[in-house]
Write a protein that holds these residues in place. Structure first.
Motif, mmCIF file in Angstrom:
data_model
loop_
_atom_site.group_PDB
_atom_site.id
_atom_site.type_symbol
_atom_site.label_atom_id
_atom_site.label_comp_id
_atom_site.label_asym_id
_atom_site.label_seq_id
_atom_site.Cartn_x
_atom_site.Cartn_y
_atom_site.Cartn_z
ATOM 1 N N THR A 39 13.994 -40.437 -10.496
ATOM 2 C CA THR A 39 12.465 -39.828 -10.631
ATOM 3 C C THR A 39 12.428 -39.054 -11.852
ATOM 4 N N TYR A 40 13.118 -38.460 -12.153
ATOM 5 C CA TYR A 40 13.341 -38.018 -13.478
ATOM 6 C C TYR A 40 12.568 -38.772 -14.935
ATOM 7 N N SER A 41 13.020 -40.106 -14.537
ATOM 8 C CA SER A 41 12.770 -40.830 -15.531
ATOM 9 C C SER A 41 11.992 -41.777 -15.586
ATOM 10 N N GLU A 42 11.656 -42.231 -14.528
ATOM 11 C CA GLU A 42 10.021 -42.578 -13.785
ATOM 12 C C GLU A 42 8.680 -41.207 -14.636
ATOM 13 N N LEU A 43 9.250 -39.685 -14.659
ATOM 14 C CA LEU A 43 8.117 -39.167 -14.883
ATOM 15 C C LEU A 43 8.119 -39.577 -16.092
ATOM 16 N N GLU A 44 9.082 -39.086 -16.996
ATOM 17 C CA GLU A 44 9.527 -39.468 -18.419
ATOM 18 C C GLU A 44 8.528 -40.324 -18.759
ATOM 19 N N SER A 45 8.591 -41.776 -18.696
ATOM 20 C CA SER A 45 7.833 -42.680 -18.880
ATOM 21 C C SER A 45 6.321 -42.718 -18.486
ATOM 22 N N VAL A 46 6.099 -41.654 -17.644
ATOM 23 C CA VAL A 46 4.855 -42.157 -17.737
ATOM 24 C C VAL A 46 4.614 -41.228 -18.786
ATOM 25 N N ALA A 47 5.121 -39.696 -18.879
ATOM 26 C CA ALA A 47 4.719 -38.530 -19.412
ATOM 27 C C ALA A 47 4.580 -38.865 -20.925
ATOM 28 N N ARG A 48 5.629 -39.804 -21.253
ATOM 29 C CA ARG A 48 5.325 -40.272 -22.593
ATOM 30 C C ARG A 48 4.040 -40.745 -22.624
ATOM 31 N N SER A 49 3.393 -41.488 -22.737
ATOM 32 C CA SER A 49 2.108 -41.743 -22.790
ATOM 33 C C SER A 49 1.360 -41.198 -23.416
ATOM 34 N N ALA A 50 0.209 -41.892 -24.721
ATOM 35 C CA ALA A 50 -0.562 -40.625 -25.181
ATOM 36 C C ALA A 50 -1.571 -40.138 -23.820
ATOM 37 N N GLU A 51 -1.864 -41.071 -23.576
ATOM 38 C CA GLU A 51 -3.262 -40.356 -22.543
ATOM 39 C C GLU A 51 -2.537 -39.515 -21.639
ATOM 40 N N CYS A 52 -1.132 -39.384 -21.287
ATOM 41 C CA CYS A 52 -0.087 -38.040 -20.063
ATOM 42 C C CYS A 52 -0.952 -37.080 -20.725
ATOM 43 N N VAL A 53 -1.411 -35.606 -20.645
ATOM 44 C CA VAL A 53 -1.581 -34.728 -21.120
ATOM 45 C C VAL A 53 -0.524 -33.197 -21.196
ATOM 46 N N ALA A 54 0.107 -33.652 -19.939
ATOM 47 C CA ALA A 54 0.943 -32.417 -19.448
ATOM 48 C C ALA A 54 1.794 -33.102 -18.100
ATOM 49 N N VAL A 55 2.653 -31.610 -18.271
ATOM 50 C CA VAL A 55 3.710 -31.972 -16.905
ATOM 51 C C VAL A 55 3.362 -31.609 -16.262
ATOM 52 N N GLY A 56 3.403 -31.912 -14.675
ATOM 53 C CA GLY A 56 2.133 -31.305 -13.802
ATOM 54 C C GLY A 56 2.034 -32.553 -12.699
ATOM 55 N N GLU A 57 1.618 -31.678 -11.620
ATOM 56 C CA GLU A 57 1.479 -30.208 -11.081
ATOM 57 C C GLU A 57 2.805 -30.384 -11.030
ATOM 58 N N CYS A 58 3.358 -28.980 -11.293
ATOM 59 C CA CYS A 58 4.186 -28.822 -10.413
ATOM 60 C C CYS A 58 4.270 -26.685 -10.361
ATOM 61 N N GLY A 59 5.699 -26.807 -10.046
ATOM 62 C CA GLY A 59 5.613 -25.164 -9.820
ATOM 63 C C GLY A 59 6.545 -24.450 -8.249
ATOM 64 N N LEU A 60 5.760 -24.111 -7.932
ATOM 65 C CA LEU A 60 6.692 -23.031 -6.806
ATOM 66 C C LEU A 60 5.666 -22.866 -5.790
ATOM 67 N N ASP A 61 5.611 -23.092 -4.173
ATOM 68 C CA ASP A 61 4.245 -23.185 -3.157
ATOM 69 C C ASP A 61 5.538 -22.369 -1.858
ATOM 70 N N PHE A 62 6.167 -20.762 -1.704
ATOM 71 C CA PHE A 62 6.554 -20.086 -1.006
ATOM 72 C C PHE A 62 5.827 -20.199 0.140
ATOM 73 N N ASN A 63 4.643 -20.053 -0.107
ATOM 74 C CA ASN A 63 3.415 -19.573 1.557
ATOM 75 C C ASN A 63 3.622 -20.524 2.555
ATOM 76 N N ARG A 64 3.467 -22.450 1.970
ATOM 77 C CA ARG A 64 4.196 -23.046 3.446
ATOM 78 C C ARG A 64 5.153 -23.376 3.266
ATOM 79 N N ASN A 65 5.516 -23.978 2.416
ATOM 80 C CA ASN A 65 7.553 -24.520 1.972
ATOM 81 C C ASN A 65 7.017 -25.717 2.552
ATOM 82 N N PHE A 66 6.612 -26.292 2.099
ATOM 83 C CA PHE A 66 6.728 -27.762 2.900
ATOM 84 C C PHE A 66 7.511 -28.507 2.049
#
Length: 277
Positions: free
Chosen positions: A90-117
């Motif tokens: 997953t990391y390498s695939e995300l990095e491949s997309v994130a390196r594209s000029a049209e991709c302007v940010a990494v995310g949506e990522c973070g923490l959600d301890f409200n639902r804990n899916f």
């Protein structure tokens, strides 16, 4: 006061707005995306960041940016709800997309301890990997946090010396939490959630007290979610009075609770302005 603000807004021929977060890969937009984007443009939303929340939606978001160049941009990330889907590649695939000029940010990522899916410990691990990716590429972080403020701050602080710009997307927390994020240099993203916030110390209070500097305030629809219900009884009348007919028309003609659109963003901006006075 409201009438004065409303009239001054209506003297503007149009807005020039960036929607920093819309889930245009959602299946609710699969049949009429051309019209959705045109309505956004007509409403003054000139650029839209299409949110990646899984590996599939990340790749799809990038594909959309190439269909609508200079209007759509994308993010690349794994939402905390989907953290359990993380695999070895997953990391390498995300990095491949994130390196594209049209991709302007990494995310949506973070923490959600409200639902804990996804289990909290898995969320933390996957979030830390995406923070590492953003630091490596020098691309901003598009962050999701629910009931996980302390842990989120801890992880960001651990990388503070090399942390790229960060936005707390769809902020719904307290004034104290916002202050911590702002002191760390983060931006605060606000949505149509504003209409239903009645907390003593939440988003409305932040705006009324001018606690978010304008240069740190970003706006988003989170479409098709976060419909700004301007007809709600809990929305004060003096706020309703500041909304322009043009913006309300876009909202009521094209958006519903089931499917919010980027063309609703002017209404949210006008609510924000009204609370800030």
């Amino acid at each position: 006061m409201g009438e004065t603000v409303r009239k001054s807004m209506e003297t503007l021929s149009n807005y020039i707005i960036v929607d920093i977060g819309a889930n245009l890969t959602n299946k609710k937009f699969s049949r009429d995306l051309d019209q959705v984007i045109q309505r956004a443009r007509d409403a003054g939303v000139t650029k839209i960041m299409v949110t990646g929340t899984s590996l599939h939606s990340t790749k799809e978001a990038l594909r959309l940016t190439r269909l609508y160049p200079n209007t759509l941009y994308s993010t690349a990330g794994i939402h905390p709800h989907d953290a359990k889907s993380w695999e070895d590649d997953t990391y390498s695939e995300l990095e491949s997309v994130a390196r594209s000029a049209e991709c302007v940010a990494v995310g949506e990522c973070g923490l959600d301890f409200n639902r804990n899916f996804s289990p909290p410990e898995v969320q933390i691990c996957v979030f830390e990997k995406q923070v590492e990716l953003a630091c490596k590429l020098g691309k901003p972080l598009f962050l999701h946090e629910r009931d996980a403020h302390t842990q989120m701050v801890h992880i960001l602080q651990n990388n503070i010396d090399r942390l790229p710009p960060c936005v707390i997307h769809c902020f719904t927390g307290t004034k104290e939490e916002a202050t911590v994020y702002l002191e760390m240099g983060c931006y605060i993203g606000l949505t149509g959630y504003l209409w239903k916030d009645k907390s003593e110390n939440g988003v409305r209070k932040l705006l009324e007290e001018g606690a978010i500097p304008l240069e740190k305030l970003l706006v988003e629809t989170d479409a098709p979610f976060m419909y700004p219900n301007t007809r709600a009884s809990k929305l004060p009348q003096h706020i309703k009075d500041c909304l322009t007919e043009r913006s309300v028309t876009f909202l009521q003609r094209y958006c519903t609770f089931q499917r919010n659109e980027p063309c609703s963003l002017p209404v949210t901006i006008e609510m924000i302005a009204a609370y800030m006075k």
